[in-house]
Write a protein that holds these residues in place. Structure first.
Motif, PDB file in Angstrom:
ATOM      1  N   ILE A   1      -2.004  -4.627   3.349  1.00  0.00           N
ATOM      2  CA  ILE A   1      -0.680  -4.034   3.531  1.00  0.00           C
ATOM      3  C   ILE A   1       0.009  -4.679   4.732  1.00  0.00           C
TER       4      ILE A   1
ATOM      5  N   ILE B   1      -4.202   2.219   6.844  1.00  0.00           N
ATOM      6  CA  ILE B   1      -3.322   1.104   6.465  1.00  0.00           C
ATOM      7  C   ILE B   1      -4.156  -0.165   6.447  1.00  0.00           C
TER       8      ILE B   1
ATOM      9  N   ALA C   1       2.706   2.474   4.268  1.00  0.00           N
ATOM     10  CA  ALA C   1       1.629   3.401   4.626  1.00  0.00           C
ATOM     11  C   ALA C   1       1.259   4.285   3.445  1.00  0.00           C
TER      12      ALA C   1
ATOM     13  N   SER D   1      -0.609   2.263   0.938  1.00  0.00           N
ATOM     14  CA  SER D   1      -1.979   1.997   1.368  1.00  0.00           C
ATOM     15  C   SER D   1      -2.891   3.171   1.026  1.00  0.00           C
TER      16      SER D   1
ATOM     17  N   ALA E   1       4.245  -3.964  -0.001  1.00  0.00           N
ATOM     18  CA  ALA E   1       4.739  -3.864   1.373  1.00  0.00           C
ATOM     19  C   ALA E   1       5.839  -4.886   1.631  1.00  0.00           C
TER      20      ALA E   1
END
Length: 562
Positions: free
Chosen positions: A140, A136, A411, A414, A394
């Protein structure tokens, strides 16, 4: 005499290390830091418990027991453990649907989530999954924190205005609150604004001081003196006195649908926030942080919080900064803070009954303000559009879907962005730096001299299955642009490719076959040892010029143009 090695379990019990180096002169600093952290924790834990939709004491239990658990197995000496705003909102947004309106079941599910976080932490420790969380990106996290900050803030606006509120996401809540502005209780609103003003100015004038506790004390005194509850000002109500009772979970994981995704989201938030804060203070104070050990520390903290009927806890930058600025030298400060909170639960809970909820909302609003960093996103827009898009995804995910779905989608985004970057590496086509025997990217340095009858390219990434075709396509396009009939030699410089897999080796083999059919020679230079080994094992080495590690690009070009 041979020195006896310490038992292996000592490595997973950090107090052994810091107690061995403990100095008596550190004790006053740890005691003061622990007392200061407890003073900070009382109002914040009450506010976050209200945000989570749980009784106020649940937040205090999280600080008291979570801090004790982390002190024994966490590797950071300044990290402070307790409820956080993001996890509290995740609990509020997810558990309500699971509980079907039953307050008792609501609390049981919230506690069960902490138990599941502990179990997942232990599994992650066993499987050494600390590397996976690093996928991550910081970009993000910037977007996620901004979205979480805005979402949390909007959940507190109804308490600040004394309106009903409602809604399932940021936009729903905003629309509903806008339609309820005619119902504002101006006494509550004024009290909340004064609290925000005092909190903001107090933090600037008296950093590292329990300003929030002072504001809470003033608001309780004002509410009692002026009879604000009788005027319709919502207050916390009675907080049960006494220490938490230790009990096993009332529910099993299989009895609650969706508990594992909730716990996974809490763990992801807890680990990222905790390790990010812990690394900051470890670097500041010059000691090592064991990121794998943090799974054990966070796991035991959540298990302890669960046994005391608390909910999921994590390390936070704000409370850790309070702990550090107050002088914490070791995790002993967490133990002191827990003892101070225990004394408060035993003797001081009666003072909290008249605490206005608008003040708790003000505390949450000022606490999450630092999460929203739009200047960082603007900087990304100027410097790296890819990072900006990651942050924007995000941010939008959290605002539209909520904290849990937002962090999981962030996540996933990412990982996908990482794969997207890896699948389209930059391929530098090289030219000679004038007057030298060195070569660099022609696109970045147009003044470089083109290579007569040759193309030299340098993939600026490992050659893997995700990008091999993209590299081959780039070379084919370049060859078509320059005209194959003028080219006699193509050189692949692998100095910027630390790794290669079978797909990468086969791509080079395919390129060699295609070029040989046109009468063009393909050679490789700059390959590292493991890369050469794989190419030879795949049977490509001989076809690419035996991969002599001493041969340079200038050697192959024969000094042309000098």
């Amino acid at each position: 005499m041979k020195q006896q090695r310490a038992p292996i379990w000592f490595r997973h019990f950090p107090p052994v290390r810091w107690l061995a180096d403990y100095r008596f002169e550190w004790l006053p600093s740890d005691v003061i830091a622990g007392a200061t952290l407890a003073a900070y924790a009382i109002p914040v834990s009450l506010a976050y418990a209200a945000l989570a939709g749980l009784p106020p004491q649940a937040g205090i239990y999280g600080y008291l027991l979570g801090g004790l658990g982390y002190a024994f197995l966490g590797s950071s000496r300044q990290l402070a453990i307790g409820p956080t705003s993001a996890i509290s909102l995740m609990i509020a947004g997810t558990v309500a649907a699971m509980a079907d309106g039953d307050p008792l079941r609501y609390g049981q599910i919230a506690s069960l989530a902490a138990c599941m976080v502990a179990l997942l932490c232990f599994l992650a420790w066993l499987l050494r999954l600390s590397m996976l969380v690093r996928l991550i990106s910081d970009s993000i996290l910037v977007g996620f924190k901004a979205g979480a900050g805005l979402t949390i803030a909007m959940t507190q606006v109804p308490s600040l205005l004394a309106v009903p509120g409602g809604g399932h996401n940021f936009f729903d809540r905003t629309i509903l609150v806008a339609g309820q502005l005619g119902q504002i209780n101006y006494i509550v609103f004024g009290l909340g604004l004064v609290a925000i003003l005092l909190l903001v100015s107090g933090e600037r004038l008296f950093p590292a001081r329990p300003v929030a506790l002072a504001v809470v004390a003033l608001s309780i005194a004002a509410a009692s003196a002026f009879g604000l509850p009788r005027l319709g000002v919502p207050v916390t109500g009675e907080v049960p006195a006494g220490l938490p009772s230790i009990a096993l979970p009332e529910l099993r994981a299989r009895d609650v649908e969706g508990i594992v995704p909730l716990a996974a989201g809490c763990l992801l938030l807890a680990y990222i926030e905790s390790v990010s804060a812990a690394r900051t203070f470890a670097a500041k104070h010059g000691y090592g942080l064991d990121s794998r050990q943090e799974f054990l520390g966070i796991g035991v903290a959540n298990l302890a919080a669960r046994l005391g009927q608390g909910y999921a806890v994590a390390g936070g930058l704000a409370q850790s900064a309070v702990n550090d600025k107050a002088g914490a030298r070791t995790a002993l400060a967490l133990i002191v803070a827990s003892c101070a909170l225990a004394l408060c639960l035993l003797f001081l809970t009666g003072l909290l009954a008249n605490l206005p909820k608008a003040v708790l909302a003000a505390i949450v609003l000022t606490a999450v303000y630092g999460l929203i960093d739009f200047p960082a996103m603007l900087r990304m827009w100027r410097i790296s559009r890819m990072d900006f898009y990651a942050a924007a995804i995000a941010l939008a995910a959290v605002l539209v879907l909520g904290i849990l779905q937002g962090i999981l989608l962030a996540a996933l985004a990412s990982v996908l962005m990482l794969l997207a970057r890896a699948s389209t590496p930059h391929v530098a086509f090289l030219g000679r730096i004038p007057g030298t025997n060195s070569y660099s990217d022609l696109a970045r340095h147009p003044e470089n001299e083109p290579l007569p009858h040759a193309i030299a390219f340098r993939p600026e990434a490992s050659l893997l299955y995700v990008n091999a075709d993209a590299v081959l396509q780039s070379v084919s396009n370049r060859l078509g642009a320059e005209g194959a009939h003028d080219i006699r030699l193509i050189v692949c410089d692998l100095s910027a490719s630390p790794h290669i897999d079978l797909a990468g080796a086969r791509m080079l083999h395919q390129l060699q076959l295609d070029l040989a059919a046109r009468g063009i020679i393909l050679r490789v230079v700059g390959a590292r040892g493991r890369v050469r080994d794989l190419l030879r094992a795949e049977g490509v080495g001989e076809k690419l010029g035996r991969l002599d590690r001493r041969v340079t690009l200038d050697d192959l070009l024969g000094g042309a143009g000098r």
